[in-house]
Design an enzyme around this catalytic site. Structure first.
Site, PDB file in Angstrom:
ATOM      1  CE  LYS A 191      -1.907   6.110 -18.813  1.00  0.00           C
ATOM      2  NZ  LYS A 191      -1.921   4.708 -18.405  1.00  0.00           N
TER       3      LYS A 191
ATOM      4  CE  LYS B 188      36.064  16.028  -3.192  1.00  0.00           C
ATOM      5  NZ  LYS B 188      36.530  14.813  -3.843  1.00  0.00           N
TER       6      LYS B 188
ATOM      7  CD  GLN C 125      -4.635   3.302 -13.713  1.00  0.00           C
ATOM      8  OE1 GLN C 125      -5.692   3.531 -14.273  1.00  0.00           O
ATOM      9  NE2 GLN C 125      -4.543   3.168 -12.399  1.00  0.00           N
TER      10      GLN C 125
ATOM     11  CB  SER D 234      33.419  19.085  -0.666  1.00  0.00           C
ATOM     12  OG  SER D 234      33.465  18.644   0.686  1.00  0.00           O
TER      13      SER D 234
ATOM     14  CD  GLU E 286      30.146  12.105  -8.958  1.00  0.00           C
ATOM     15  OE1 GLU E 286      30.353  13.321  -8.763  1.00  0.00           O
ATOM     16  OE2 GLU E 286      30.152  11.254  -8.058  1.00  0.00           O
TER      17      GLU E 286
ATOM     18  CB  SER F  39      -4.154   6.545 -13.251  1.00  0.00           C
ATOM     19  OG  SER F  39      -5.313   6.851 -14.001  1.00  0.00           O
TER      20      SER F  39
ATOM     21  CG  HIS G 145      42.469  -3.946 -21.799  1.00  0.00           C
ATOM     22  ND1 HIS G 145      41.766  -5.125 -21.645  1.00  0.00           N
ATOM     23  CD2 HIS G 145      43.004  -3.986 -23.050  1.00  0.00           C
ATOM     24  CE1 HIS G 145      41.900  -5.852 -22.745  1.00  0.00           C
ATOM     25  NE2 HIS G 145      42.634  -5.179 -23.631  1.00  0.00           N
TER      26      HIS G 145
END
Ligand code: ARG
Length: 459
Positions: free
Chosen positions: A326, A284, A323, A278, A291, A24, A157
């Protein structure tokens, strides 16, 4: 050759695959500082109790500090053959101070050692989460203060429902993140007990002082049951649960920022510092940070489920399965902290477009409920009748291609003859929000009260 720590009964060393599945150190080296702090506390206690000599304890103390600085400066050679951080540190201590190193593990096991190290590590992360959440809350309160009376559409909604204020919307998230902060502080209180001295599982026959090591490591008290101390990971699961809930809140807000920053909404402008371009479309400006924050809940909740599945069905006490705790917690912690910091940065930098918010608030018959309430208050109509009359007026406006305030008084009266010109007062979005003064409501007076309360809490 066999393992120098536990190889006494072994004639041969492990297969390479055995070593690969067993080790580990690749990830638990992140607990080096905690491991060394635990060992220092243990060594000092052994000497105070007369279990080892004070000169051995002094050698251990100095040696452990040397090892720590080697790790911090990056010169430490981690060895996979030595499995984990505990044996890597102890083996190096032996090289540095010689024979006394062999007495450090008296009255202790890697089982209580790893439980101690991991609790210390998770505790640090809870503290980091507290700071991250507090900073985010401050940034949201600042936005709320600036736009306490800015009007925007409130949605149900994702359809226009009623006008609300920008400040009110920001404060909704303040409440959520403040509950996350509460959960963090709660979890910290519950987990802050020391497993050290539980030894392998049954305690030890050496006259150790568990209160002393608990105190030295900042724990409130030693854990009361040695089997529980080495075998439970509910503190890690609680960390992951709290992180999951908080990441869910972050994700919802991130989704709103993605929607709000679109050309179709233009509610907010995200800063260049928290946007990307972009490689093909020159126009863009993408909300990538939002996101990614939206997505982080996936891996954090995944970690929560993964560890829950690892732990379920494990008989007491320690099993090597544990183990696997982690990496899940490390990954979730890293990504939660990153998401909190990114969200704080975005919120601090973003500009709410007041004009667009207000224009959107006025569209979609958002004050229809105000009109129905007016009919109840002024004409004493039963609410259901008022709802129906208002519905007819909305249909009329929709047919004419206009909004409710654009209807003439004659139009109104053709649906209900008793309507008077006063009705136009309640059709404006500013009057609408100003009227919602019930406790917890969206009226700017209420929002300013809440802003003041939060500023006080944050001080
Ligand atoms: N590397 C181990 C872990 O993370 C440490 C404890 C090992 N104990 C044992 N009995 N093999 O859980």
């Amino acid at each position: 050759s066999s393992n120098q720590m536990w190889g006494g009964r072994f004639a041969a060393g492990p297969d390479a695959i055995m070593e690969a599945i067993n080790a580990s150190i690749g990830f638990d080296k992140r607990m080096a500082a905690q491991d060394i702090a635990g060992s220092r506390a243990h060594a000092a206690m052994l000497a105070a109790q007369g279990i080892i000599t004070s000169s051995d304890a002094e050698a251990m103390r100095e040696g452990l500090l040397t090892v720590l600085s080697e790790i911090e400066t990056g010169v430490f050679q981690f060895s996979t053959a030595l499995e984990d951080i505990h044996m890597n540190v102890e083996a190096r201590l032996k090289e540095v101070i010689g024979a006394p190193a062999g007495r450090l593990h008296t009255g202790r096991s890697r089982n209580d050692q790893v439980a101690t190290d991991f609790r210390l590590w998770v505790r640090d992360q809870l503290d980091a989460a507290s700071s991250g959440l507090t900073a985010l809350i401050s940034a949201l309160v600042a936005q709320a203060e600036m736009g306490a009376d800015w009007v925007m559409p409130g949605f149900t909604h994702l359809q226009t429902a009623q006008p609300v204020t920008w400040g009110h919307h920001m404060l909704a998230y303040v409440e959520m993140f403040a509950r996350d902060l509460n959960r963090v502080q709660d979890a910290r209180k519950r987990m802050n007990e020391s497993p050290l001295g539980a030894a392998a599982l049954a305690g030890t026959s050496f006259p150790i002082d568990r209160d002393m090591t608990a105190l030295a490591l900042g724990f409130d008290r030693p854990m009361a049951n040695s089997l529980d101390a080495v075998s439970d990971r509910d503190f890690a699961l609680e960390f992951l649960s709290v992180a999951s809930i908080s990441a869910m809140h972050l994700s919802r807000f991130a989704e709103e920022l993605v929607i709000w920053s679109s050309v179709q909404f233009r509610f907010v402008t995200l800063s260049d510092r928290f946007s990307t371009g972009s490689s093909i479309m020159p126009q863009k400006k993408n909300p990538d940070a939002a996101e990614l924050i939206r997505a982080k809940v996936g891996r954090i909740f995944g970690a929560n489920v993964a560890l829950m599945m690892v732990m379920k069905g494990l008989p007491l006490a320690y099993s090597k399965d544990m183990q696997e705790d982690k990496e899940q917690v490390f990954d979730a912690a890293d990504n939660w902290m990153l998401a909190l910091a990114a969200m704080e940065g975005m919120v601090k930098d973003m500009t709410a477009n007041r004009t667009n918010l207000e224009a959107a608030a006025s569209a979609g018959f958002s004050t229809a409920t105000d009109l129905a309430d007016w009919l109840v208050r002024t004409l004493d109509l039963p609410f259901r009748d008022a709802h129906h009359v208002t519905g007819s007026l909305v249909a009329m406006a929709e047919q004419k291609g206009c909004d409710l305030p654009d209807l003439s008084l004659e139009d109104m009266q053709s649906v209900h003859e008793a309507i008077t010109a006063d009705v136009f007062d309640v059709l404006g979005v500013h009057n609408s929000v100003a009227s919602r003064t019930s406790y917890g409501g969206t009226a700017p007076v209420r929002v300013r009260e809440q802003v003041a309360r939060w500023k006080e809490v944050l001080e």
